[in-house]
Design a protein around this motif. Sequence first.
Motif, PDB file in Angstrom:
ATOM      1  N   VAL A 615       0.819  -1.220   0.000  1.00  0.00           N
ATOM      2  CA  VAL A 615       0.000   0.000   0.000  1.00  0.00           C
ATOM      3  C   VAL A 615       0.849   1.264   0.000  1.00  0.00           C
ATOM      4  N   PRO A 616       1.845   1.428   0.921  1.00  0.00           N
ATOM      5  CA  PRO A 616       2.662   2.666   0.870  1.00  0.00           C
ATOM      6  C   PRO A 616       3.504   2.758  -0.404  1.00  0.00           C
ATOM      7  N   ARG A 617       3.924   1.620  -0.941  1.00  0.00           N
ATOM      8  CA  ARG A 617       4.659   1.663  -2.206  1.00  0.00           C
ATOM      9  C   ARG A 617       3.766   2.222  -3.317  1.00  0.00           C
ATOM     10  N   ARG A 618       2.508   1.752  -3.310  1.00  0.00           N
ATOM     11  CA  ARG A 618       1.560   2.256  -4.302  1.00  0.00           C
ATOM     12  C   ARG A 618       1.328   3.759  -4.092  1.00  0.00           C
ATOM     13  N   ASP A 619       1.248   4.172  -2.809  1.00  0.00           N
ATOM     14  CA  ASP A 619       1.084   5.602  -2.516  1.00  0.00           C
ATOM     15  C   ASP A 619       2.231   6.401  -3.109  1.00  0.00           C
ATOM     16  N   GLN A 620       3.459   5.898  -2.908  1.00  0.00           N
ATOM     17  CA  GLN A 620       4.639   6.613  -3.410  1.00  0.00           C
ATOM     18  C   GLN A 620       4.638   6.685  -4.942  1.00  0.00           C
ATOM     19  N   ALA A 621       4.282   5.559  -5.603  1.00  0.00           N
ATOM     20  CA  ALA A 621       4.263   5.541  -7.068  1.00  0.00           C
ATOM     21  C   ALA A 621       3.239   6.527  -7.617  1.00  0.00           C
ATOM     22  N   LEU A 622       2.050   6.563  -6.975  1.00  0.00           N
ATOM     23  CA  LEU A 622       1.019   7.494  -7.425  1.00  0.00           C
ATOM     24  C   LEU A 622       1.433   8.941  -7.189  1.00  0.00           C
TER      25      LEU A 622
END
Length: 918
Positions: A615-622
Amino acid sequence: MSVRLNTLLVDHWALQTVKVETTLPERESAENGVEALPDTFTAWCNSHLRKAGTQIENIEEDFRDGLKLMLLLEVISGERLAKPERGKMRVHKISNVNKALDFIASKGVKLVSIGAEEIVDGNVKMTLGMIWTIILRFAIQDISVEETSAKEGLLLWCQRKTAPYKNVNIQNFHISWKDGLGFCALIHRHRPELIDYGKLRKDDPLTNLNTAFDVAEKYLDIPKMLDAEDIVGTARPDEKAIMTYVSSFYHAFSGAQKAETAANRICKVLAVNQENEQLMEDYEKLASDLLEWIRRTIPWLENRAPENTMHAMQQKLEDFRDYRRLHKPPKVQEKCQLEINFNTLQTKLRLSNRPAFMPSEGRMVSDINNAWGCLEQAEKGYEEWLLNEIRRLERLDHLAEKFRQKASIHEAWTDGKEAMLRQKDYETATLSEIKALLKKHEAFESDLAAHQDRVEQIAAIAQELNELDYYDSPSVNARCQKICDQWDNLGALTQKRREALERTEKLLETIDQLYLEYAKRAAPFNNWMEGAMEDLQDTFIVHTIEEIQGLTTAHEQFKATLPDADKERLAILGIHNEVSKIVQTYHVNMAGTNPYTTITPQEINGKWDHVRQLVPRRDQALTEEHARQQHNERLRKQFAAQANVIGPWIQTKMEEIGRISIEMHGTLEDQLSHLRQYEQSIVNYKPKIDQLEGDHQLIQEALIFDNKHTNYTMEHIRVGWEQLLTTIARTINEVENQILTRDAKGISQEQMNEFRASFNHFDRDHSGTLGPEEFKACLISLGYDIGNDPQKKTALMDTDDFRACLISMGYNMGEAEFARIMSIVDPNRLGVVTFQAFIDFMSRETADTDTADQVMASFKILAGDKNYITVEELRRELPPDQAEYCIARMAPYAGPDAVPGALDYMSFSTALYGESDL
């Protein structure tokens, strides 16, 4: 040749009707000095009579019958007198003499006290007086030097020609000539090779006089009219004899001066022709080079061979940018310069009355414009293809990565499933184990159904890769086929095991509800987690900030479901803990595993932890993608801000140039100065164009394909900029050609303004050109009568005259004559008349120019009135380079009077003006 020219000039002067009167004092002076004149007058008469094949021996006897007197007048005047009487009687002779005297009187000469009877009776004083009157009228009266004529003009001519010579001071026509140096100086001034003037001595007059007389008779065809001993031995030589002799020098040398003028005219015409030929060669070479470059470039732009990688396509895009930035701009300048050179050449040809220049086939300005249009069309298509290919490869790379990811997840899930479905464990299992196996199988079928979507997605992605012509499609197809075959096999094995378990189910009664409930809830939850992990790890591609905001919103909605999912996870783990408690409580031998599912609590916790990490990785990518899209949006706005200024600026400048080209503010030089300042202001704007090019490059490098903030693309700006530069250069060239036309034709500024006002009045659509009917109306408004032969007008017709002109023509504008005029102003038959062609036509109608007839007449003078000219005459009269130019191009003369080596100057003269072929 000088003698023949002298004869032509005398014949010409004899045609002038100038009244000459011999007053009584003049006649008395003539009678007082006639004793010294017979020899001089006899020689002068014979110099003309020998042209008719005769001469006189005794001046007072040979003119008595009037026959030779009439013949003399015919020779020196070039006219035919009345038919003479051939009888021998006195009345016949008086009739002939009267005819001669009447002819002299008809030329404005008043004969005082000279009658036919006196001439017939052989009165020597009357005869000499008559001859002196003829000499005054036909040899001396027409002499004109600086507004002085006759005797004074001849004296002034002698003074000017002998001024550079020492010991020569001509003040009269008697004692100033006694030393002979005056005669020698006249000969040396015009023919220095005939006399070595430096060796003459003032104290040797006899030698000087005899030298001059002999040279004049031998080389200048001037007969010896004076005797050196008589001149030296007389205190005051006879003035009439000296004047008669000196006038022969004047006529001989004035012919040479006319030949020099003719040679200068020919040199001028030939120089213009040579310059025009060089300009034509330069145009052909420049046009050939430009067309060859276009021919080589178009195949490169039309090459649509696709590449397999983004790197290769990016390199092609970079090569195309180098072409637009480095290679094309110089060619744009060459094309503009080629059009300017072509227009200047055509203007020079029109001004020099030469035919219009027609480039060789395929090298017309229209051909170059057509080729250039093909180049730009190919260029536009090539750029669109490059961008489409980059989009396609980007899409292919994304799809291929997505296919590999989904295929790997599916292959990992199916690993061992076939072996599991082939097990025979139900044959030795207890009743509870059978029930567990059945429930486990039901859970597997649920899992299998959940994976159906993934298999369909894999097949759809493979199909799309095939449709987009992915270069590694064979390996994708093979892997997809393997997955589909395995999936069908799994379906068949699942059905077979269910049938086996259902047959055994009747024998089994117990089932662990808790394990069953665990399995039923764990399987979908596990599938949800796998789907979540797949979605969280799924790559994405967006082009606008709205798209990334949509993904962010979906991700936030997903995170909002995590608390409920965690509750479900805790509930599933609670079921497993309850089972463990029951087993421990009742000491059930379950071998530590759930018979209905292979999903363990550890797997659920592990996958849950993995989801929480993703989830935080996805947050960072977005977040990073959002920042990148914000940067792209700034680039769009930055480009649009400049493009929205530059685009209207270019359009405004184009309109202003159009207005300047039709307005009439100031002189042409003022307009040219204004246009050059305008051109400089446009050139100074180039840094802004370059800055916009830099912003456009940043946009392309960022793979930004659209911009909602502006309707202008870089291609629009480039085309507008190139058209603006070409338009201002062409407008400046038109004004320069108008100045060249005005100066060459002597057209005043008022006339130019009048022509421009008329042209603008009938150019109602402000296109800068006139149609045939508009051009016809414009000519009529300027007073040009199209219905008849062209007439030069000095002013405009008023309303009544114009109406009368139209009525007299019955509104018939003379189609044949108008067609001739249109062929002049519109040689390419485009159906329109430009202002430059209009000015050329009007200037030709109001000014004189060299013609083929004038050049032909000049050659005839050089040729001594012959119909041909020789190589020796050309080399003697013309400068070496232009003499050789004529010799190389003149055709041999084939007339009946031809001699070896004769050249045809007539066909050569007409060919210079396009009236025949060399």
